[in-house]
Scaffold this motif. Structure first.
Motif, PDB file in Angstrom:
ATOM      1  N   PRO A 107      -7.079 -14.550   2.385  1.00 57.43           N
ATOM      2  CA  PRO A 107      -5.967 -15.721   2.561  1.00 57.43           C
ATOM      3  C   PRO A 107      -5.299 -15.734   1.283  1.00 57.43           C
ATOM      4  O   PRO A 107      -4.034 -15.768   1.338  1.00 57.43           O
ATOM      5  N   ARG A 108      -5.817 -15.565  -0.129  1.00 57.88           N
ATOM      6  CA  ARG A 108      -5.281 -15.570  -1.227  1.00 57.88           C
ATOM      7  C   ARG A 108      -4.363 -14.169  -1.402  1.00 57.88           C
ATOM      8  O   ARG A 108      -3.274 -14.358  -2.008  1.00 57.88           O
ATOM      9  N   VAL A 109      -4.794 -13.219  -1.040  1.00 61.53           N
ATOM     10  CA  VAL A 109      -4.117 -11.960  -1.115  1.00 61.53           C
ATOM     11  C   VAL A 109      -2.892 -12.067   0.051  1.00 61.53           C
ATOM     12  O   VAL A 109      -1.899 -11.550  -0.511  1.00 61.53           O
ATOM     13  N   LEU A 110      -3.112 -12.707   1.079  1.00 59.51           N
ATOM     14  CA  LEU A 110      -1.907 -12.751   2.097  1.00 59.51           C
ATOM     15  C   LEU A 110      -0.931 -13.532   1.434  1.00 59.51           C
ATOM     16  O   LEU A 110       0.435 -13.303   1.540  1.00 59.51           O
ATOM     17  N   THR A 111      -1.202 -14.680   0.756  1.00 58.75           N
ATOM     18  CA  THR A 111      -0.146 -15.328   0.186  1.00 58.75           C
ATOM     19  C   THR A 111       0.619 -14.658  -1.110  1.00 58.75           C
ATOM     20  O   THR A 111       1.968 -14.496  -0.864  1.00 58.75           O
ATOM     21  N   LEU A 112      -0.098 -13.837  -1.941  1.00 56.52           N
ATOM     22  CA  LEU A 112       0.664 -13.262  -3.002  1.00 56.52           C
ATOM     23  C   LEU A 112       1.438 -12.029  -2.395  1.00 56.52           C
ATOM     24  O   LEU A 112       2.438 -11.712  -2.908  1.00 56.52           O
ATOM     25  N   ALA A 113       0.682 -11.176  -1.537  1.00 48.74           N
ATOM     26  CA  ALA A 113       1.540 -10.123  -0.801  1.00 48.74           C
ATOM     27  C   ALA A 113       2.897 -10.383  -0.244  1.00 48.74           C
ATOM     28  O   ALA A 113       3.689  -9.845  -0.277  1.00 48.74           O
ATOM     29  N   LYS A 114       2.772 -11.588   0.363  1.00 47.98           N
ATOM     30  CA  LYS A 114       4.081 -12.020   1.087  1.00 47.98           C
ATOM     31  C   LYS A 114       5.253 -12.180  -0.187  1.00 47.98           C
ATOM     32  O   LYS A 114       6.286 -11.892   0.238  1.00 47.98           O
ATOM     33  N   LEU A 115       4.971 -12.934  -1.090  1.00 43.67           N
ATOM     34  CA  LEU A 115       5.831 -13.345  -2.095  1.00 43.67           C
ATOM     35  C   LEU A 115       6.093 -12.048  -2.814  1.00 43.67           C
ATOM     36  O   LEU A 115       7.331 -11.959  -3.190  1.00 43.67           O
ATOM     37  N   GLU A 116       5.311 -10.914  -3.235  1.00 43.83           N
ATOM     38  CA  GLU A 116       5.559  -9.841  -3.738  1.00 43.83           C
ATOM     39  C   GLU A 116       6.075  -8.618  -2.893  1.00 43.83           C
ATOM     40  O   GLU A 116       6.566  -7.866  -3.501  1.00 43.83           O
ATOM     41  N   GLU A 117       6.066  -9.009  -1.604  1.00 40.82           N
ATOM     42  CA  GLU A 117       6.525  -8.029  -0.592  1.00 40.82           C
ATOM     43  C   GLU A 117       5.531  -6.761  -1.013  1.00 40.82           C
ATOM     44  O   GLU A 117       6.156  -5.531  -1.072  1.00 40.82           O
ATOM     45  N   ALA A 118       4.508  -6.776  -1.068  1.00 42.18           N
ATOM     46  CA  ALA A 118       3.620  -5.851  -1.415  1.00 42.18           C
ATOM     47  C   ALA A 118       2.899  -5.310  -0.370  1.00 42.18           C
ATOM     48  O   ALA A 118       2.722  -5.609   0.773  1.00 42.18           O
ATOM     49  N   GLU A 119       2.292  -3.917  -0.451  1.00 45.32           N
ATOM     50  CA  GLU A 119       1.535  -3.148   0.412  1.00 45.32           C
ATOM     51  C   GLU A 119      -0.097  -3.274   0.029  1.00 45.32           C
ATOM     52  O   GLU A 119      -0.196  -3.197  -1.208  1.00 45.32           O
ATOM     53  N   VAL A 120      -0.806  -4.013   1.074  1.00 49.65           N
ATOM     54  CA  VAL A 120      -1.958  -4.143   0.873  1.00 49.65           C
ATOM     55  C   VAL A 120      -2.836  -2.876   1.493  1.00 49.65           C
ATOM     56  O   VAL A 120      -2.781  -2.359   2.504  1.00 49.65           O
ATOM     57  N   THR A 121      -3.974  -2.280   0.477  1.00 48.58           N
ATOM     58  CA  THR A 121      -4.802  -1.287   1.012  1.00 48.58           C
ATOM     59  C   THR A 121      -6.199  -1.930   0.976  1.00 48.58           C
ATOM     60  O   THR A 121      -6.734  -2.399  -0.074  1.00 48.58           O
ATOM     61  N   LEU A 122      -6.873  -1.987   2.226  1.00 48.76           N
ATOM     62  CA  LEU A 122      -8.494  -2.302   2.361  1.00 48.76           C
ATOM     63  C   LEU A 122      -9.102  -1.272   2.072  1.00 48.76           C
ATOM     64  O   LEU A 122      -9.149  -0.238   2.675  1.00 48.76           O
ATOM     65  N   LEU A 123     -10.318  -1.471   1.046  1.00 46.59           N
ATOM     66  CA  LEU A 123     -10.965  -0.378   0.684  1.00 46.59           C
ATOM     67  C   LEU A 123     -12.558  -0.600   0.801  1.00 46.59           C
ATOM     68  O   LEU A 123     -13.017  -1.497   0.455  1.00 46.59           O
TER      69      LEU A 123
END
Length: 320
Positions: free
Chosen positions: A176-192
């Motif tokens: 959930p914390r990644v989701l918040t930041l990724a939306k703000l930064e328009e980031a791509e997330v890689t699950l490893l």
């Protein structure tokens, strides 16, 4: 979204990158930024993994000088940012004061710079950053300063975020914390997911194309695909990857470097004392061996279990 962002500052200049990141996030969320400085009394002092013993009493001249520096810093920030900025000066044991301040002021994100110092220096001097991670349940965004202050390369955003997952409820608490930041930064997330060789054959030849890895890789792919689907439904671009390595921290750090990631996001037990020295911590090892910024979160495990189970039942993620 964030409402109150705390940035510990010590006037050394190593906190500037953390302040820039906090201001950028605050402008996108209308959050208040609180620049907090603590004059240590009878303890070791240092925000950027630096520390020095000071006397029990803080002289009025020292307080006046620190307050003047804080006001000047706020003026400098307001000249380049529209964020709501306040400053606070306190005295006492640095880590304790910062933790208490964060609780009283409903801080929901701590942004702090660190050198990532390790070894004897870290054991003897301690680290405010480590203490905040271990003793608060507030996400801590640890910003690594530029490699060179003579030629700084300002990071405009966290565009690529690596999220290590191992199938545990603890690891998933970061989502959930990644989701918040990724939306703000328009980031791509890689699950490893890092697969650890178990048998002698696996250790001798860590090649994912060999048959003895088929079952492990299939299970890891299925798990990561399920989590990725939840993030994609929230509008976050998400990819998955699997690596093989006996040292989890090194495998994560090497992968993040190869992929030119901007941030590693990870949940931690936040162990301290003897347990931490014996068992160590993946988050701790990554932080003190690499030059990459990290989002670290120690869940309140009493509340975390219910939170994780609720998310699983709903099949969705709820931003913090």
């Amino acid at each position: 979204m964030y409402r109150v962002i705390m940035v510990p500052t010590d006037g050394s200049g190593f906190d500037r990158e953390a302040i820039r990141v906090a201001l950028r996030i605050a402008e996108r969320t209308a959050a208040r930024v609180r620049l907090v400085r603590v004059l240590a009394t009878g303890s070791f002092f240092g925000v950027a993994d630096e520390a020095m013993p000071v006397t029990v009493d803080v002289a009025p001249s020292e307080r006046d000088r620190a307050l003047s520096e804080l006001y000047s810093l706020a003026v400098e920030c307001r000249a380049t940012s529209k964020a709501d900025i306040t400053v606070d000066l306190h005295s006492g044991p640095v880590s304790d004061v910062l933790q208490g301040y964060a609780r009283r002021n409903d801080v929901d994100l701590i942004v702090i710079s660190t050198h990532g110092r390790s070894g004897i220096s870290r054991l003897s001097l301690g680290s405010v950053t480590d203490s905040l991670i271990r003793h608060t349940t507030i996400p801590v965004l640890v910003v690594k300063p530029p490699t060179s202050y003579l030629n700084p390369q300002l990071v405009k955003g966290f565009r690529r975020i690596i999220v290590p997952l191992d199938g545990s409820d603890l690891a998933e608490q970061i989502l959930p914390r990644v989701l918040t930041l990724a939306k703000l930064e328009e980031a791509e997330v890689t699950l490893l997911n890092v697969l650890i060789p178990q048998s002698y054959s696996q250790k001798e030849i860590a090649d994912p194309s060999l048959p003895w890895w088929d079952k492990d890789i299939a299970l890891a792919k299925s798990y990561l695909f399920r989590i990725a689907a939840r993030l994609r439904r929230e509008g976050v671009a998400t990819t998955t990857d699997i690596v093989i390595g006996e040292n989890i921290a090194n495998a994560i750090g090497d992968f993040a470097s190869r992929e030119k990631a901007d941030l590693i996001a990870i949940a931690t037990h936040g162990r301290g004392g003897l347990t931490r020295m014996i068992r160590g911590s993946v988050a701790d090892a990554i932080m003190h061996s690499g030059r990459m910024s990290m989002l670290v979160f120690k869940p309140d495990m009493a509340a975390g279990k219910g939170e994780a189970h609720s998310a699983d039942l709903a099949g969705e993620l709820v931003p913090a």
